[in-house]
Design a protein around this motif. Structure first.
Motif, PDB file in Angstrom:
ATOM      1  N   CYS A  96      20.139  19.337 -41.750  1.00 29.96           N
ATOM      2  CA  CYS A  96      20.977  19.762 -42.874  1.00 29.96           C
ATOM      3  C   CYS A  96      21.638  21.097 -42.567  1.00 29.96           C
ATOM      4  O   CYS A  96      22.835  21.298 -42.841  1.00 29.96           O
ATOM      5  CB  CYS A  96      20.146  19.872 -44.153  1.00 29.96           C
ATOM      6  N   ALA A  97      20.868  22.019 -42.006  1.00 29.43           N
ATOM      7  CA  ALA A  97      21.402  23.334 -41.678  1.00 29.43           C
ATOM      8  C   ALA A  97      22.528  23.235 -40.658  1.00 29.43           C
ATOM      9  O   ALA A  97      23.545  23.931 -40.756  1.00 29.43           O
ATOM     10  CB  ALA A  97      20.286  24.236 -41.157  1.00 29.43           C
ATOM     11  N   ARG A  98      22.362  22.369 -39.658  1.00 32.29           N
ATOM     12  CA  ARG A  98      23.422  22.231 -38.648  1.00 32.29           C
ATOM     13  C   ARG A  98      24.672  21.599 -39.251  1.00 32.29           C
ATOM     14  O   ARG A  98      25.799  21.967 -38.885  1.00 32.29           O
ATOM     15  CB  ARG A  98      22.902  21.430 -37.450  1.00 32.29           C
ATOM     16  N   TRP A  99      24.500  20.644 -40.173  1.00 26.38           N
ATOM     17  CA  TRP A  99      25.668  20.065 -40.839  1.00 26.38           C
ATOM     18  C   TRP A  99      26.396  21.140 -41.635  1.00 26.38           C
ATOM     19  O   TRP A  99      27.638  21.225 -41.594  1.00 26.38           O
ATOM     20  CB  TRP A  99      25.252  18.925 -41.765  1.00 26.38           C
ATOM     21  N   LEU A 100      25.647  21.974 -42.344  1.00 23.85           N
ATOM     22  CA  LEU A 100      26.265  23.046 -43.126  1.00 23.85           C
ATOM     23  C   LEU A 100      26.997  24.030 -42.221  1.00 23.85           C
ATOM     24  O   LEU A 100      28.104  24.480 -42.544  1.00 23.85           O
ATOM     25  CB  LEU A 100      25.193  23.773 -43.939  1.00 23.85           C
ATOM     26  N   ALA A 101      26.391  24.358 -41.081  1.00 24.04           N
ATOM     27  CA  ALA A 101      27.053  25.266 -40.143  1.00 24.04           C
ATOM     28  C   ALA A 101      28.356  24.672 -39.634  1.00 24.04           C
ATOM     29  O   ALA A 101      29.356  25.383 -39.455  1.00 24.04           O
ATOM     30  CB  ALA A 101      26.117  25.572 -38.979  1.00 24.04           C
ATOM     31  N   ALA A 102      28.376  23.355 -39.418  1.00 25.23           N
ATOM     32  CA  ALA A 102      29.599  22.689 -38.965  1.00 25.23           C
ATOM     33  C   ALA A 102      30.688  22.713 -40.028  1.00 25.23           C
ATOM     34  O   ALA A 102      31.876  22.548 -39.705  1.00 25.23           O
ATOM     35  CB  ALA A 102      29.294  21.247 -38.562  1.00 25.23           C
ATOM     36  N   GLN A 103      30.294  22.918 -41.288  1.00 21.53           N
ATOM     37  CA  GLN A 103      31.273  23.033 -42.371  1.00 21.53           C
ATOM     38  C   GLN A 103      31.743  24.472 -42.585  1.00 21.53           C
ATOM     39  O   GLN A 103      32.511  24.750 -43.511  1.00 21.53           O
ATOM     40  CB  GLN A 103      30.683  22.514 -43.696  1.00 21.53           C
ATOM     41  N   GLY A 104      31.254  25.378 -41.752  1.00 17.89           N
ATOM     42  CA  GLY A 104      31.699  26.761 -41.821  1.00 17.89           C
ATOM     43  C   GLY A 104      30.766  27.701 -42.542  1.00 17.89           C
ATOM     44  O   GLY A 104      31.106  28.870 -42.751  1.00 17.89           O
ATOM     45  N   ALA A 105      29.580  27.226 -42.933  1.00 15.47           N
ATOM     46  CA  ALA A 105      28.616  28.096 -43.607  1.00 15.47           C
ATOM     47  C   ALA A 105      27.884  28.975 -42.594  1.00 15.47           C
ATOM     48  O   ALA A 105      27.736  28.612 -41.425  1.00 15.47           O
ATOM     49  CB  ALA A 105      27.611  27.252 -44.388  1.00 15.47           C
ATOM     50  N   ASN A 106      27.422  30.122 -43.055  1.00 13.85           N
ATOM     51  CA  ASN A 106      26.549  30.992 -42.280  1.00 13.85           C
ATOM     52  C   ASN A 106      25.112  30.663 -42.689  1.00 13.85           C
ATOM     53  O   ASN A 106      24.651  31.099 -43.741  1.00 13.85           O
ATOM     54  CB  ASN A 106      26.865  32.456 -42.560  1.00 13.85           C
ATOM     55  N   VAL A 107      24.422  29.888 -41.872  1.00 10.50           N
ATOM     56  CA  VAL A 107      23.163  29.287 -42.292  1.00 10.50           C
ATOM     57  C   VAL A 107      21.973  29.918 -41.583  1.00 10.50           C
ATOM     58  O   VAL A 107      22.023  30.177 -40.381  1.00 10.50           O
ATOM     59  CB  VAL A 107      23.161  27.764 -42.002  1.00 10.50           C
ATOM     60  N   THR A 108      20.916  30.131 -42.360  1.00  5.90           N
ATOM     61  CA  THR A 108      19.607  30.466 -41.830  1.00  5.90           C
ATOM     62  C   THR A 108      18.643  29.395 -42.321  1.00  5.90           C
ATOM     63  O   THR A 108      18.720  28.975 -43.488  1.00  5.90           O
ATOM     64  CB  THR A 108      19.139  31.848 -42.311  1.00  5.90           C
ATOM     65  N   ALA A 109      17.747  28.936 -41.454  1.00  3.95           N
ATOM     66  CA  ALA A 109      16.817  27.871 -41.825  1.00  3.95           C
ATOM     67  C   ALA A 109      15.391  28.303 -41.505  1.00  3.95           C
ATOM     68  O   ALA A 109      15.145  28.910 -40.464  1.00  3.95           O
ATOM     69  CB  ALA A 109      17.151  26.582 -41.076  1.00  3.95           C
ATOM     70  N   PHE A 110      14.457  27.972 -42.409  1.00  2.05           N
ATOM     71  CA  PHE A 110      13.068  28.306 -42.116  1.00  2.05           C
ATOM     72  C   PHE A 110      12.141  27.168 -42.484  1.00  2.05           C
ATOM     73  O   PHE A 110      12.450  26.333 -43.331  1.00  2.05           O
ATOM     74  CB  PHE A 110      12.644  29.610 -42.808  1.00  2.05           C
TER      75      PHE A 110
END
Length: 285
Positions: A96-110
């Motif tokens: 999910c985090a990688r999909w969000l990053a591909a949409q231009g989000a600045n993502v942190t996942a834990f």
């Protein structure tokens, strides 16, 4: 939901059960320290089996909210994430985090599990989408207050924490004013049925109001897996106590063309009652 049920459809022993010495299950209280230790060890040991079983369904850079196959690209429960700071809570292998990053989000996942984060790091390398990964406990997040615009979780962390109000308070703390918290969990009504995708799973065997945690145990009675049941009202009250307002509650319907069985989720049960609840909430501006 519980990993096993008192039914003929109980799956064969998982690697985690063998490695951790699981001999059975019971309903009893388990506090934060016990659940953190048990669930960290469980997901470390189960990471391989989990990805063999569900890896293809989840993908490596796709946001699937639930076994009903509701995808964020279609549902848009998080809105436009481009340029926004997003935290994924209980990320597992972080598709999910990688999909969000591909949409231009600045993502942190834990995630609590080093075993799951091992898969996340491998998928980061395979996809070239380098999402920052942190090992952490949702009850005590290692992030500064007001760091994120959005927090999200697809069946991560929330079912496994002993302190639900405290976890929601932590989410509210790391959100900026007006930020949103969207999370998916097993629909609370599922807890009254056996964990069986077949006809036996249509039979009521427990009380909706019994909040006693489900605990798998070893031969000494020590917890090897812990999961918590909360009613819909419990979730709403915990959110309110944390200063979060419920905006919507989504109960995805089972798609007509989906024939895949995922644990206790199946077309038979999905046609009759919901299996997932997705809470859309917002911190006050």
């Amino acid at each position: 939901m519980p990993q096993e049920g008192d039914n003929p459809g109980t799956p064969p022993q998982r690697t985690a059960e063998r490695l951790l010495g699981t001999v059975g299950s019971e309903r009893r209280w388990a506090g934060s320290a016990e659940s953190v230790a048990a669930n960290s060890a469980w997901w470390d040991a189960d990471a391989d089996d989990y990805h063999v079983e569900h890896g293809e369904f989840l993908g490596v850079a796709d946001f699937v909210w639930c076994p009903e196959a509701l995808r964020e690209k279609d549902a848009r429960l998080l809105g436009d994430v481009a340029g926004r700071d997003v935290l994924e809570v209980g990320c597992g292998s972080a598709p999910c985090a990688r999909w969000l990053a591909a949409q231009g989000a600045n993502v942190t996942a834990f995630d609590l599990s080093a075993g799951m984060l091992r898969y996340a790091a491998a998928a980061n390398e395979a996809t070239g989408i380098d999402v920052p990964l942190v090992r952490a406990n949702a009850e005590s997040m290692p992030f500064a207050s007001g760091s994120f615009d959005v927090a999200c979780s697809a069946f991560g962390a929330v079912p496994f924490v002993a302190d639900l109000p405290g976890t929601f308070r932590e989410v509210a703390r790391v959100l900026r004013p007006g930020g949103s918290w969207v999370f998916a969990v097993t629909h609370p009504m599922r807890w009254i049925f056996p964990d069986d995708p077949g006809p036996n799973g249509l039979r009521v065997t427990g009380s909706y109001f019994d909040r006693t945690p489900y605990v798998e145990v070893d031969a000494d009675g020590g917890a090897t897996y812990v999961e918590y049941h909360r009613t819909l009202g419990d979730f709403v009250r915990a959110l309110s106590w944390a200063g979060l307002t419920l905006v919507d509650l989504v109960e995805p319907e089972w798609p007509d063309d989906l024939t895949q069985v995922w644990g206790q989720w199946s077309p038979l049960r999905g046609e009759l009652f919901p299996g997932t609840a997705i809470f859309l909430t917002r911190r006050a501006a």
